[in-house]
Design a protein around this motif. Sequence first.
Motif, PDB file in Angstrom:
ATOM      1  N   ALA A   1     -28.647  11.788  41.862  1.00  6.63           N
ATOM      2  CA  ALA A   1     -28.617  12.680  40.697  1.00  6.63           C
ATOM      3  C   ALA A   1     -27.982  12.028  39.472  1.00  6.63           C
ATOM      4  O   ALA A   1     -28.452  12.243  38.346  1.00  6.63           O
ATOM      5  N   ASP A   2     -26.930  11.236  39.666  1.00  6.55           N
ATOM      6  CA  ASP A   2     -26.210  10.671  38.523  1.00  6.55           C
ATOM      7  C   ASP A   2     -27.056   9.731  37.669  1.00  6.55           C
ATOM      8  O   ASP A   2     -27.048   9.848  36.434  1.00  6.55           O
ATOM      9  N   PRO A   3     -27.785   8.771  38.258  1.00  2.23           N
ATOM     10  CA  PRO A   3     -28.626   7.929  37.387  1.00  2.23           C
ATOM     11  C   PRO A   3     -29.723   8.714  36.684  1.00  2.23           C
ATOM     12  O   PRO A   3     -30.056   8.440  35.524  1.00  2.23           O
ATOM     13  N   GLN A   4     -30.282   9.734  37.361  1.00  2.00           N
ATOM     14  CA  GLN A   4     -31.283  10.579  36.703  1.00  2.00           C
ATOM     15  C   GLN A   4     -30.662  11.303  35.507  1.00  2.00           C
ATOM     16  O   GLN A   4     -31.249  11.359  34.418  1.00  2.00           O
ATOM     17  N   TYR A   5     -29.463  11.826  35.704  1.00  2.00           N
ATOM     18  CA  TYR A   5     -28.754  12.536  34.647  1.00  2.00           C
ATOM     19  C   TYR A   5     -28.443  11.603  33.477  1.00  2.00           C
ATOM     20  O   TYR A   5     -28.679  11.932  32.310  1.00  2.00           O
ATOM     21  N   LEU A   6     -27.940  10.398  33.794  1.00  2.00           N
ATOM     22  CA  LEU A   6     -27.554   9.459  32.741  1.00  2.00           C
ATOM     23  C   LEU A   6     -28.745   9.034  31.888  1.00  2.00           C
ATOM     24  O   LEU A   6     -28.703   9.123  30.654  1.00  2.00           O
ATOM     25  N   PHE A   7     -29.810   8.559  32.523  1.00  2.00           N
ATOM     26  CA  PHE A   7     -30.959   8.069  31.747  1.00  2.00           C
ATOM     27  C   PHE A   7     -31.632   9.213  30.974  1.00  2.00           C
ATOM     28  O   PHE A   7     -32.122   9.005  29.865  1.00  2.00           O
ATOM     29  N   SER A   8     -31.636  10.417  31.533  1.00  2.00           N
ATOM     30  CA  SER A   8     -32.192  11.572  30.818  1.00  2.00           C
ATOM     31  C   SER A   8     -31.319  11.924  29.622  1.00  2.00           C
ATOM     32  O   SER A   8     -31.824  12.261  28.541  1.00  2.00           O
ATOM     33  N   ALA A   9     -29.990  11.830  29.795  1.00  6.92           N
ATOM     34  CA  ALA A   9     -29.079  12.113  28.690  1.00  6.92           C
ATOM     35  C   ALA A   9     -29.236  11.088  27.571  1.00  6.92           C
ATOM     36  O   ALA A   9     -29.207  11.433  26.382  1.00  6.92           O
ATOM     37  N   VAL A  10     -29.414   9.811  27.945  1.00  5.64           N
ATOM     38  CA  VAL A  10     -29.621   8.769  26.929  1.00  5.64           C
ATOM     39  C   VAL A  10     -30.893   9.050  26.131  1.00  5.64           C
ATOM     40  O   VAL A  10     -30.938   8.851  24.911  1.00  5.64           O
ATOM     41  N   ASN A  11     -31.923   9.532  26.797  1.00  7.45           N
ATOM     42  CA  ASN A  11     -33.143   9.933  26.081  1.00  7.45           C
ATOM     43  C   ASN A  11     -32.834  11.002  25.037  1.00  7.45           C
ATOM     44  O   ASN A  11     -33.352  10.968  23.910  1.00  7.45           O
ATOM     45  N   GLN A  12     -31.963  11.950  25.407  1.00 10.97           N
ATOM     46  CA  GLN A  12     -31.590  13.006  24.469  1.00 10.97           C
ATOM     47  C   GLN A  12     -30.784  12.438  23.302  1.00 10.97           C
ATOM     48  O   GLN A  12     -30.990  12.840  22.143  1.00 10.97           O
ATOM     49  N   PHE A  13     -29.875  11.492  23.590  1.00  9.28           N
ATOM     50  CA  PHE A  13     -29.102  10.862  22.520  1.00  9.28           C
ATOM     51  C   PHE A  13     -30.035  10.184  21.523  1.00  9.28           C
ATOM     52  O   PHE A  13     -29.849  10.274  20.302  1.00  9.28           O
ATOM     53  N   MET A  14     -31.049   9.492  22.042  1.00  8.91           N
ATOM     54  CA  MET A  14     -31.985   8.766  21.183  1.00  8.91           C
ATOM     55  C   MET A  14     -32.829   9.732  20.355  1.00  8.91           C
ATOM     56  O   MET A  14     -33.106   9.477  19.183  1.00  8.91           O
ATOM     57  N   ALA A  15     -33.206  10.852  20.959  1.00  8.66           N
ATOM     58  CA  ALA A  15     -33.989  11.848  20.228  1.00  8.66           C
ATOM     59  C   ALA A  15     -33.186  12.436  19.071  1.00  8.66           C
ATOM     60  O   ALA A  15     -33.706  12.615  17.958  1.00  8.66           O
ATOM     61  N   VAL A  16     -31.900  12.722  19.330  1.00  8.58           N
ATOM     62  CA  VAL A  16     -31.027  13.266  18.286  1.00  8.58           C
ATOM     63  C   VAL A  16     -30.874  12.264  17.140  1.00  8.58           C
ATOM     64  O   VAL A  16     -30.777  12.634  15.965  1.00  8.58           O
ATOM     65  N   ALA A  17     -30.900  10.961  17.479  1.00  6.31           N
ATOM     66  CA  ALA A  17     -30.759   9.909  16.474  1.00  6.31           C
ATOM     67  C   ALA A  17     -32.082   9.596  15.783  1.00  6.31           C
ATOM     68  O   ALA A  17     -32.162   8.664  14.976  1.00  6.31           O
ATOM     69  N   GLY A  18     -33.121  10.370  16.104  1.00  5.71           N
ATOM     70  CA  GLY A  18     -34.415  10.165  15.464  1.00  5.71           C
ATOM     71  C   GLY A  18     -35.231   9.045  16.082  1.00  5.71           C
ATOM     72  O   GLY A  18     -36.188   8.561  15.477  1.00  5.71           O
ATOM     73  N   LYS A  19     -34.867   8.637  17.278  1.00  5.38           N
ATOM     74  CA  LYS A  19     -35.596   7.582  17.974  1.00  5.38           C
ATOM     75  C   LYS A  19     -36.435   8.177  19.102  1.00  5.38           C
ATOM     76  O   LYS A  19     -36.160   9.275  19.588  1.00  5.38           O
ATOM     77  N   LYS A  20     -37.432   7.425  19.524  1.00  3.60           N
ATOM     78  CA  LYS A  20     -38.249   7.875  20.647  1.00  3.60           C
ATOM     79  C   LYS A  20     -37.487   7.672  21.955  1.00  3.60           C
ATOM     80  O   LYS A  20     -36.823   6.640  22.137  1.00  3.60           O
ATOM     81  N   PRO A  21     -37.556   8.639  22.886  1.00  9.47           N
ATOM     82  CA  PRO A  21     -36.937   8.452  24.203  1.00  9.47           C
ATOM     83  C   PRO A  21     -37.490   7.199  24.870  1.00  9.47           C
ATOM     84  O   PRO A  21     -38.683   6.906  24.780  1.00  9.47           O
ATOM     85  N   LEU A  22     -36.627   6.445  25.524  1.00 11.95           N
ATOM     86  CA  LEU A  22     -37.022   5.158  26.088  1.00 11.95           C
ATOM     87  C   LEU A  22     -37.390   5.228  27.563  1.00 11.95           C
ATOM     88  O   LEU A  22     -38.293   4.525  28.018  1.00 11.95           O
ATOM     89  N   PHE A  23     -36.703   6.081  28.321  1.00 16.85           N
ATOM     90  CA  PHE A  23     -36.806   6.026  29.778  1.00 16.85           C
ATOM     91  C   PHE A  23     -37.726   7.105  30.349  1.00 16.85           C
ATOM     92  O   PHE A  23     -37.564   8.296  30.061  1.00 16.85           O
ATOM     93  N   ASN A  24     -38.670   6.677  31.152  1.00 17.07           N
ATOM     94  CA  ASN A  24     -39.484   7.584  31.950  1.00 17.07           C
ATOM     95  C   ASN A  24     -38.922   7.554  33.364  1.00 17.07           C
ATOM     96  O   ASN A  24     -39.136   6.603  34.112  1.00 17.07           O
ATOM     97  N   VAL A  25     -38.165   8.578  33.722  1.00 14.32           N
ATOM     98  CA  VAL A  25     -37.399   8.578  34.969  1.00 14.32           C
ATOM     99  C   VAL A  25     -38.144   9.347  36.051  1.00 14.32           C
ATOM    100  O   VAL A  25     -38.538  10.503  35.853  1.00 14.32           O
ATOM    101  N   GLN A  26     -38.334   8.702  37.195  1.00 12.20           N
ATOM    102  CA  GLN A  26     -39.026   9.315  38.330  1.00 12.20           C
ATOM    103  C   GLN A  26     -38.196   9.159  39.595  1.00 12.20           C
ATOM    104  O   GLN A  26     -37.580   8.115  39.822  1.00 12.20           O
ATOM    105  N   LEU A  27     -38.203  10.190  40.424  1.00 12.30           N
ATOM    106  CA  LEU A  27     -37.619  10.106  41.763  1.00 12.30           C
ATOM    107  C   LEU A  27     -38.747   9.753  42.725  1.00 12.30           C
ATOM    108  O   LEU A  27     -39.751  10.470  42.807  1.00 12.30           O
ATOM    109  N   VAL A  28     -38.591   8.643  43.452  1.00 11.56           N
ATOM    110  CA  VAL A  28     -39.681   8.182  44.320  1.00 11.56           C
ATOM    111  C   VAL A  28     -39.176   8.060  45.749  1.00 11.56           C
ATOM    112  O   VAL A  28     -38.010   7.760  46.011  1.00 11.56           O
ATOM    113  N   GLY A  29     -40.081   8.297  46.691  1.00 12.58           N
ATOM    114  CA  GLY A  29     -39.698   8.210  48.094  1.00 12.58           C
ATOM    115  C   GLY A  29     -40.906   8.104  48.999  1.00 12.58           C
ATOM    116  O   GLY A  29     -42.061   8.193  48.551  1.00 12.58           O
TER     117      GLY A  29
END
Length: 323
Positions: free
Chosen positions: A17-45
Amino acid sequence: MNVSILVPENSVMQAVADPQYLFSAVNQFMAVAGKKPLFNVQLVGSKKKVKINDGSFTINTSQLLSEVKQTDLVIIPALFGDMKTAIASNQKALPWINEQYKNGAEVASLCVGAFLLASTGLLDGKKCSTHWGFQNEFREMFPNVEVVDGSIVTEETRLYSSGGAMSYWNLLLYLVEKYTDRQTAILASKYFAIDIDRESQSTFAMFQGQKNHNDEAVKIAQEYIDNTIQEKITIDELADLVSLGRRSFERRFKLATNNSVLEYINRVKIEFAKRSFEMSRKNINEVMYDVGYTDTKAFRTIFKKITGLTPIEYRNKYNKMTV
């Protein structure tokens, strides 16, 4: 970029959960800064529903391993329970990890996820970090991998590994900085209240003494060291104790324990000193004499080398008793 967080059987929920949360949060930080979200995060198994934490929880994956055509980063979370059992239940993931690495993906293991990464063979002849409490077991299972004592983050040829438990946050921040920039990594560290530049887990490590071996002479010497904390112990004294020549004794001791004789003696003494600083009101000199040192400078140097802190810093950090 595509981030594939592997969901192994018998993994730790937070490490998924933590890496999913972190990379998703960074996407939100980038969006707030007017940048495109960078990470496409998937859970795979290997399954759509994967049981973790010894069956206590179930995680729904967004992709099966066979559906991942291309990814840029593979995250291997910490495993749960017995390492050999956890590895055996995740055999299907090993060729997939190898394939993604061969196709150019970077691979990062969190904490004891290093056991699964090492099982792929990708770490053979390379350096690796893992939880300090599992280093002896790791060395026994993967003798061709060099474990870096105390390290928080290790990077080598697109392979990343982290130290124990919550140390994996430092690796995740390290990756965020690599893929974005320092400013974004600092923002993430502040948001998640993580010390971004912590470089060692030595402060938290507890020396357990490598006794899972079959050299009885070395075990006798170890027992003597453990029970003679206050004395100054020499290598010749130990060699005589077990009726071995000095060179033969030193060679066998290193082979059995992964420490030289002097390293082992110092680590046992410093471990005792740490417990004393944590649990007693003794001052620095009292503890120093209790563990057989008479030179304050030498004691301070060895203590800091092993723990990453000076004796005073360690006592202030872990002892709240009034002196």
